[in-house]
Each structure stands twice: as C-alpha cells, then as structure tokens.
Scaffold this motif. Structure first.
Motif, mmCIF file in Angstrom:
data_model
loop_
_atom_site.group_PDB
_atom_site.id
_atom_site.type_symbol
_atom_site.label_atom_id
_atom_site.label_comp_id
_atom_site.label_asym_id
_atom_site.label_seq_id
_atom_site.Cartn_x
_atom_site.Cartn_y
_atom_site.Cartn_z
ATOM 1 N N ILE A 168 -26.697 -72.110 14.923
ATOM 2 C CA ILE A 168 -27.724 -71.934 13.892
ATOM 3 C C ILE A 168 -27.035 -71.737 12.544
ATOM 4 C CG2 ILE A 168 -29.708 -70.572 13.145
ATOM 5 C CD1 ILE A 168 -30.051 -69.688 16.064
ATOM 6 N N ARG A 169 -27.472 -72.504 11.562
ATOM 7 C CA ARG A 169 -26.947 -72.369 10.192
ATOM 8 C C ARG A 169 -28.113 -72.154 9.228
ATOM 9 N NH1 ARG A 169 -24.874 -77.449 6.804
ATOM 10 N NH2 ARG A 169 -27.147 -77.640 6.637
ATOM 11 N N LEU A 170 -28.024 -71.090 8.446
ATOM 12 C CA LEU A 170 -29.015 -70.825 7.406
ATOM 13 C C LEU A 170 -28.296 -70.886 6.061
ATOM 14 C CD1 LEU A 170 -31.775 -68.107 7.375
ATOM 15 C CD2 LEU A 170 -30.351 -68.479 5.365
ATOM 16 N N ILE A 171 -28.810 -71.686 5.153
ATOM 17 C CA ILE A 171 -28.167 -71.870 3.857
ATOM 18 C C ILE A 171 -29.181 -71.659 2.739
ATOM 19 C CG2 ILE A 171 -28.538 -74.376 3.926
ATOM 20 C CD1 ILE A 171 -25.872 -74.694 2.451
ATOM 21 N N PHE A 172 -28.749 -71.005 1.663
ATOM 22 C CA PHE A 172 -29.625 -70.843 0.492
ATOM 23 C C PHE A 172 -28.773 -70.825 -0.767
ATOM 24 C CE2 PHE A 172 -28.559 -66.554 1.899
ATOM 25 C CZ PHE A 172 -28.242 -65.897 0.725
ATOM 26 N N SER A 173 -29.438 -71.100 -1.882
ATOM 27 C CA SER A 173 -28.756 -71.209 -3.173
ATOM 28 C C SER A 173 -29.251 -70.120 -4.114
ATOM 29 C CB SER A 173 -29.016 -72.593 -3.789
ATOM 30 O OG SER A 173 -28.563 -72.640 -5.133
ATOM 31 N N ILE A 174 -28.375 -69.729 -5.050
ATOM 32 C CA ILE A 174 -28.761 -68.723 -6.043
ATOM 33 C C ILE A 174 -29.070 -69.378 -7.387
ATOM 34 C CG2 ILE A 174 -27.358 -66.956 -4.944
ATOM 35 C CD1 ILE A 174 -25.311 -67.372 -7.233
ATOM 36 N N SER A 175 -29.066 -70.702 -7.457
ATOM 37 C CA SER A 175 -29.155 -71.391 -8.745
ATOM 38 C C SER A 175 -30.491 -71.204 -9.440
ATOM 39 C CB SER A 175 -28.883 -72.889 -8.577
ATOM 40 O OG SER A 175 -29.788 -73.452 -7.659
ATOM 41 N N ASP A 176 -31.572 -70.987 -8.677
ATOM 42 C CA ASP A 176 -32.857 -70.816 -9.368
ATOM 43 C C ASP A 176 -33.331 -69.385 -9.505
ATOM 44 O OD1 ASP A 176 -33.398 -73.537 -8.030
ATOM 45 O OD2 ASP A 176 -33.993 -72.200 -6.543
#
Length: 262
Positions: free
Chosen positions: A104-112
C-alpha cells in the motif's frame, strides 16, 4: 460696351487655358532626428531584500518547534505500521506499508496548502454528522478544529498483478473518497513519470464514488479501514503536511538569503 466686356472675358479665359498650372511647393521628406532614450534604473541593492528575508527567517525559527522531528511524527513512526518517505526539497510525502500480500502506498503533496480550500459550511456539517457517504472515520464528530483538506492518492497492489488507486481527501479525521480506479497494469498505477501520467489520462477512472450503491460504498470504507486508512491517519496527514510545508519554507528562506549574499 457689352461687346467689349465679353471680348475681355473671352481673352482672359483663353489665357487661363494655356497658362501652365501653378506649381505646388515640393514636399520635403523630413527624416525625424533619432532621439536617444536613456532610462536609468536605480541600482538594485540585495542587502534590503536579504534583511527582509532574515527577519522572516528569524520569525519562523522563533515560532516553530526546533525539534528535528516533532513528537507526533516520532510516535507515528514508533507504531511501526507505516513507513514515512520524506525527501528534502520535495513537495511530496509518501507513506508505505504492507498488509498480507498487499503493498500500500499513500502519497500527498504540500504544494497547494497556501491556497484556501474552504468547504461550504453546510457540507462540513453534513460530513461531520454522517461519515457513511464516502467518508471514513468515526472521530470526525469529535474534531473541534477544521483542518485544511489534503488530497491523497492511495494505491494497493498485489503480486498477482493489477492495482486499485483511491483518490481521497483527508480532513478533520475523515477520508472523503472521490473515486476508485482499477489498473490491470500496476506499473501504470505506480509510475511517477509524465509518460505514466499520460497513460493514466486515457484510461477509465471509475465512477464517482457517491454514485455507487450505498452498500458498495460502505464495504469499500470497511476495506480501507482494515488496511489502516482510518480516522487516525486522516488526523495525522494534515499535521504532517503542515510540518513538512513549514520545514521546506524555512529551507527556502535560508537558501534564498544565502544566494543573495554571495
């Protein structure tokens, strides 16, 4: 006398007919003189900008937790369930774990995070009251503060092939699911290149989650909760995103200030 007048008039007209037309003054092409435009700009002095950056940097340092790793992150890692991949300078964080024969891979960005993404108040009240429509987590009703929404992409793969990718928003102890896509080729689902993005754009991404039968929605929520995609994780992710954004902002201030002073 009349005859004399007529004769004089006729003579005048005859002379006018043979007289060459009066010359118009020749047009002189005037070439405008070339004007030299000199614009003087004030010389940029980087000291002022560097000073402002230094003030901002000092403010951030004074108001931030100076610990290398905050307590909430250390406690999360100590549980030993999820691995945190946080590369310096990257705007993404990746969480990984195994569950049985699944990866399982969960990915998120801080750009917004700087953009305001306030949900309508009525929508927030509805989500807090009922977590059964695309929302995972029973702790949402207990949340006293509204956190910012963080878009996440959760991909589940098996050795047998194929992958499920769940797009969901983590906020206030809830995972609000938008859609669930199935990929016959796991490499396409996990790929991080622009070519992989292009391949995914041409594929069917599945129906909107809210359009699924409520029973199917409920079973999918149970499926994800069993794999640790739950309220605790939905509360943790916004905190981790905020800490990451703060850390990268301080490094940006440091790097930019140093560059200007060289």
């Amino acid at each position: 006398m009349l005859n004399r007048t007529l004769a004089r008039t006729a003579t005048t007209l005859a002379r006018a007919a043979v007289r060459p037309a009066a010359r118009l003054p020749a047009r002189v092409a005037v070439v405008p003189s070339l004007r030299t435009f000199t614009t003087s700009f004030a010389r940029f002095e980087p000291t002022a900008l560097s000073t402002k950056l230094g003030e901002e940097l000092q403010f951030e340092r004074d108001n931030a937790d100076n610990a290398t790793e905050p307590d909430f992150l250390a406690a999360f890692k100590a549980e030993g369930v999820w691995q945190v991949v946080d590369e310096e300078g990257s705007d993404e964080i990746i969480l990984t774990r195994t569950f049985g024969n699944e990866n399982i891979r969960l990915i998120f960005s801080i750009s917004d995070l700087d953009a305001e993404q306030d949900l309508p108040e009525a929508f927030q009240d509805e989500e807090a009251a009922d977590a059964g429509s695309g929302g995972l987590g029973d702790e949402a009703a207990a949340a006293t503060e509204t956190s910012f929404p963080v878009e996440t992409s959760i991909t589940i793969t098996k050795p047998s092939g194929g992958a499920l990718t769940i797009d969901a928003i983590a906020q206030d102890g809830l995972f609000t699911i938008n859609n669930i896509a199935f990929y016959p080729d796991a490499d396409v689902a996990l790929g991080m290149t622009s070519e992989d993005d292009w391949k995914r754009q041409g594929l069917y991404m599945g129906p909107a989650f809210d359009n699924l039968d409520e029973g199917v929605q409920s079973e999918f929520e149970t499926y994800l909760e069993e794999r640790g995609v739950n309220s605790a994780l939905a509360l943790f992710i916004p905190d981790l995103a905020e800490w990451k954004e703060q850390k990268e902002y301080v490094k940006w201030l440091e790097g930019t200030k140093t560059f200007l002073e060289q």
